[in-house]
Design an enzyme around this catalytic site. Structure first.
Site, mmCIF file in Angstrom:
data_model
loop_
_atom_site.group_PDB
_atom_site.id
_atom_site.type_symbol
_atom_site.label_atom_id
_atom_site.label_comp_id
_atom_site.label_asym_id
_atom_site.label_seq_id
_atom_site.Cartn_x
_atom_site.Cartn_y
_atom_site.Cartn_z
ATOM 1 N N SER A 1 -16.501 23.077 -22.777
ATOM 2 C CA SER A 1 -16.274 23.953 -21.631
ATOM 3 C C SER A 1 -16.316 25.414 -22.057
ATOM 4 C CB SER A 1 -14.904 23.625 -21.041
ATOM 5 O OG SER A 1 -14.489 24.631 -20.152
ATOM 6 N N TYR B 1 -5.230 21.499 -22.198
ATOM 7 C CA TYR B 1 -6.569 21.026 -21.854
ATOM 8 C C TYR B 1 -7.624 21.841 -22.613
ATOM 9 C CZ TYR B 1 -11.006 21.289 -19.470
ATOM 10 O OH TYR B 1 -12.351 21.350 -19.227
ATOM 11 N N LYS C 1 -10.497 20.907 -25.925
ATOM 12 C CA LYS C 1 -11.939 21.175 -26.051
ATOM 13 C C LYS C 1 -12.230 21.926 -27.356
ATOM 14 C CE LYS C 1 -13.156 19.185 -22.241
ATOM 15 N NZ LYS C 1 -13.749 17.850 -22.326
HETATM 16 C C1 UD1 Z 1 -10.987 25.562 -14.460
HETATM 17 C C2 UD1 Z 1 -10.420 25.600 -15.832
HETATM 18 C C3 UD1 Z 1 -11.511 25.307 -16.817
HETATM 19 C C4 UD1 Z 1 -12.090 23.954 -16.537
HETATM 20 C C5 UD1 Z 1 -12.580 23.890 -15.109
HETATM 21 C C6 UD1 Z 1 -12.911 22.447 -14.786
HETATM 22 C C7 UD1 Z 1 -8.573 27.238 -15.641
HETATM 23 C C8 UD1 Z 1 -8.034 28.511 -16.157
HETATM 24 N N1 UD1 Z 1 -9.784 26.881 -16.097
HETATM 25 O O1 UD1 Z 1 -11.959 26.592 -14.360
HETATM 26 O O2 UD1 Z 1 -10.996 25.322 -18.128
HETATM 27 O O3 UD1 Z 1 -13.129 23.689 -17.424
HETATM 28 O O4 UD1 Z 1 -11.556 24.309 -14.202
HETATM 29 O O5 UD1 Z 1 -13.453 22.355 -13.512
HETATM 30 O O6 UD1 Z 1 -7.951 26.579 -14.858
HETATM 31 N N2 UD1 Z 1 -9.817 29.959 -6.980
HETATM 32 C C9 UD1 Z 1 -9.273 30.506 -5.837
HETATM 33 N N3 UD1 Z 1 -8.626 29.686 -4.958
HETATM 34 C C10 UD1 Z 1 -8.499 28.348 -5.169
HETATM 35 C C11 UD1 Z 1 -9.060 27.781 -6.343
HETATM 36 C C12 UD1 Z 1 -9.688 28.614 -7.237
HETATM 37 O O7 UD1 Z 1 -9.367 31.721 -5.623
HETATM 38 O O8 UD1 Z 1 -7.887 27.642 -4.342
HETATM 39 C C13 UD1 Z 1 -10.542 30.822 -7.921
HETATM 40 C C14 UD1 Z 1 -9.964 30.855 -9.324
HETATM 41 O O9 UD1 Z 1 -9.015 31.887 -9.445
HETATM 42 C C15 UD1 Z 1 -11.217 31.144 -10.138
HETATM 43 C C16 UD1 Z 1 -12.336 30.487 -9.347
HETATM 44 O O10 UD1 Z 1 -11.835 30.296 -8.034
HETATM 45 O O11 UD1 Z 1 -11.469 32.510 -10.188
HETATM 46 C C17 UD1 Z 1 -12.751 29.159 -9.907
HETATM 47 O O12 UD1 Z 1 -11.593 28.372 -10.090
HETATM 48 P P1 UD1 Z 1 -11.678 26.843 -10.516
HETATM 49 O O13 UD1 Z 1 -12.640 26.142 -9.653
HETATM 50 O O14 UD1 Z 1 -10.285 26.327 -10.605
HETATM 51 O O15 UD1 Z 1 -12.335 26.893 -11.947
HETATM 52 P P2 UD1 Z 1 -11.873 27.699 -13.267
HETATM 53 O O16 UD1 Z 1 -10.483 28.173 -13.156
HETATM 54 O O17 UD1 Z 1 -12.903 28.720 -13.561
#
Ligand code: UD1
Length: 342
Positions: free
Chosen positions: A125, A150, A154
Site C-alpha cells: 500500500s 495495519y 505492510k
Molecule cells: C485508507 C488507509 C490506507 C489503506 C486504504 C485501504 C488511512 C489513514 N489509510 O486510505 O492505509 O490502504 O484505506 O482502502 O486510513 N474521507 C472523507 N469522508 C469519509 C471517508 C473518507 O472525507 O467518510 C476522506 C479521507 O479523509 C481521505 C479520503 O477521503 O482524505 C480517502 O479516504 P479513504 O477512502 O478512507 O482512504 P485512505 O484514508 O486514503
C-alpha cells in the site's frame, strides 16, 4: 496455462483479479476463509467469466493446512497474496489480531514454498510512504513510521519479503504498492462489500446516495491543498487487477531485475475529496448531501504516485478515469440493493 493461487480471492481486489486472470487464460485456485467476504462471490465470478475457480475455505494461519494445499497443487506456478486484515481503525484497537493474521499467513505461504520455484505478488500500500516529502511519490521515497498497526504490517511484510528473497533465489517477488482502489467491475456483478459503516470514501458516498447512510462528512477542509480537502490517487479496481497480471507476466518472462521488486500502482493523478464528490454527482446525475467536518486523525494531507516505473517495466498503465470509477461504484451499489449478499 499456468495455475495461480489467489489468497483472499473472494475479496474486493482479489475477485476482480481472479476475473482478469481467468480472462487471460490462467487457471485459478482461490483460498479464502470468508472472514470479510461472501461465498456467493464465486458464483458472481463464474457469471462473468463462465469458469468456476477452484476454491478452498482455509485459514492461512494454519501452517499444516497451507503445506497440504501446496503439496496437493504442485502445478501452482504463482501466488497472488491478498488475504489480510485491512481496517485501519480496527488495527489500532486490536494490533495483535493484525500482526498475527497478516504475518502468520505470509510466513506460512513463504515457508511452504521453501526450495521451490514460485512467482509471488504481494498486496502492499502507498500507506508505507506516510506523507511524502516530494510528490508524486516514487518507489525510492523513504518509508515513514507507520500511523497504524495495519500500515506497519505492510511495511514489515515488505521487509520480510526482501529478506526472504535475498536467501531464496527461487522466489520471484513483486510487491505492488496500491494507491486508493475504488469502483467495480463493469458487469456490476462484483465490487466492494464493506461490513458495517464504510470507513473508505467511495463506499460511503454510494451508500449515502442510495439512502443507506446519512450525509457524507468531508474530513477536513483546512488542508494545504487547492480546495482544502485531502488529495489521493484513486485507481479503478479493474486497472489495479490488471497490474497483477502484468506483474506475473514479468516474472514468467524472467524480466525481473533481481528477485524482489516494488512498483507503485496508481494513476499518477491526485483528486481531492471534494473533486471525488463532484465527479460522482456529474457522472451519475445523483446529488450528494455532504457536510464539512473535522480532520480524521492519522490522515495524510496529500499523496499521489509516480507510476512511470510500472509503465516502463511492467508495461502497464491505468486506463480508466474518475468518472468510470464513480459510475461503476454506483452501478454496483444499485445492484447489491436488489441482490443482497449473505
Ligand atoms: C485508507 C488507509 C490506507 C489503506 C486504504 C485501504 C488511512 C489513514 N489509510 O486510505 O492505509 O490502504 O484505506 O482502502 O486510513 N474521507 C472523507 N469522508 C469519509 C471517508 C473518507 O472525507 O467518510 C476522506 C479521507 O479523509 C481521505 C479520503 O477521503 O482524505 C480517502 O479516504 P479513504 O477512502 O478512507 O482512504 P485512505 O484514508 O486514503
Amino acid at each position: 496455462m499456468s495455475k495461480i493461487l489467489v489468497t483472499g480471492g473472494t475479496g474486493y481486489i482479489g475477485s476482480h483479479t481472479v476475473v482478469e486472470l481467468q480472462n487471460a487464460g490462467y487457471e485459478v485456485v482461490i483460498v479464502d476463509n470468508l472472514d470479510n467476504s461472501s461465498i456467493e462471490i464465486l458464483d458472481q465470478i463464474t457469471k462473468i467469466t463462465g469458469k468456476k475457480p477452484q476454491f478452498y475455505n482455509l485459514d492461512l494461519c494454519d501452517e499444516a493446512k497451507v503445506v497440504e494445499l501446496i503439496e496437493n497443487n504442485p502445478d501452482i506456478t504463482g501466488v497472488i497474496h491478498f488475504a489480510a486484515h485491512k481496517a485501519v481503525g480496527e488495527s489500532v484497537a486490536k494490533p495483535l489480531k493484525y500482526y498475527r493474521n497478516n504475518f502468520f499467513s505470509l510466513i506460512n505461504l513463504l515457508t511452504a514454498y521453501t526450495g521451490k520455484d514460485v512467482n509471488f505478488v504481494f498486496s502492499s500500500s502507498c500507506t508505507v510512504y506516510g506523507q511524502p516529502d516530494k510528490l508524486p511519490v516514487t518507489e525510492e521515497a523513504p518509508v515513514k513510521k507507520a500511523e497504524s498497526p495495519y500500515g506497519n504490517t505492510k511495511q514489515i511484510a515488505e521487509e520480510i519479503l526482501a529478506e526472504a528473497a535475498s536467501v531464496n533465489p527461487n522466489y520471484h517477488i513483486i510487491s505492488l504498492r496500491y494507491f486508493n482502489p475504488v469502483g467495480a467491475h463493469d458487469s456490476a456483478l462484483i465490487g466492494e462489500l464493506p461490513i458495517g459503516v464504510p470507513q473508505n470514501l467511495v463506499p460511503f458516498i454510494t451508500q449515502s446516495a442510495i439512502g443507506k447512510r446519512g450525509p457524507i462528512t468531508v474530513f477536513g477542509s483546512d488542508y494545504n491543498t487547492p480546495d482544502g480537502s485531502c488529495i489521493r490517487d484513486y485507481i479503478h479496481v479493474v486497472d489495479l487487477a490488471k497490474a497483477h497480471i502484468a506483474a506475473l507476466k514479468r516474472q514468467e518472462e524472467n524480466k525481473m531485475s533481481g528477485n524482489f521488486e516494488i512498483f507503485n500502482v496508481g494513476t499518477g493523478k491526485g483528486s481531492s475529496v471534494l473533486e471525488v464528490i463532484k465527479a460522482f454527482e456529474e457522472s451519475t446525475g445523483v446529488k450528494l448531501d455532504y457536510k464539512i467536518g473535522p480532520r480524521r486523525p492519522g490522515d495524510v494531507e496529500q499523496v499521489w504516485g509516480d507510476v512511470s516505473k510500472a509503465e516502463t517495466e511492467l508495461n502497464w498503465k491505468a486506463e480508466l478515469g474518475l468518472e468510470d470509477m464513480m459510475r461503476s461504484a454506483w452501478a454496483w451499489e444499485q445492484y447489491i440493493k436488489d441482490h443482497p449478499f449473505s
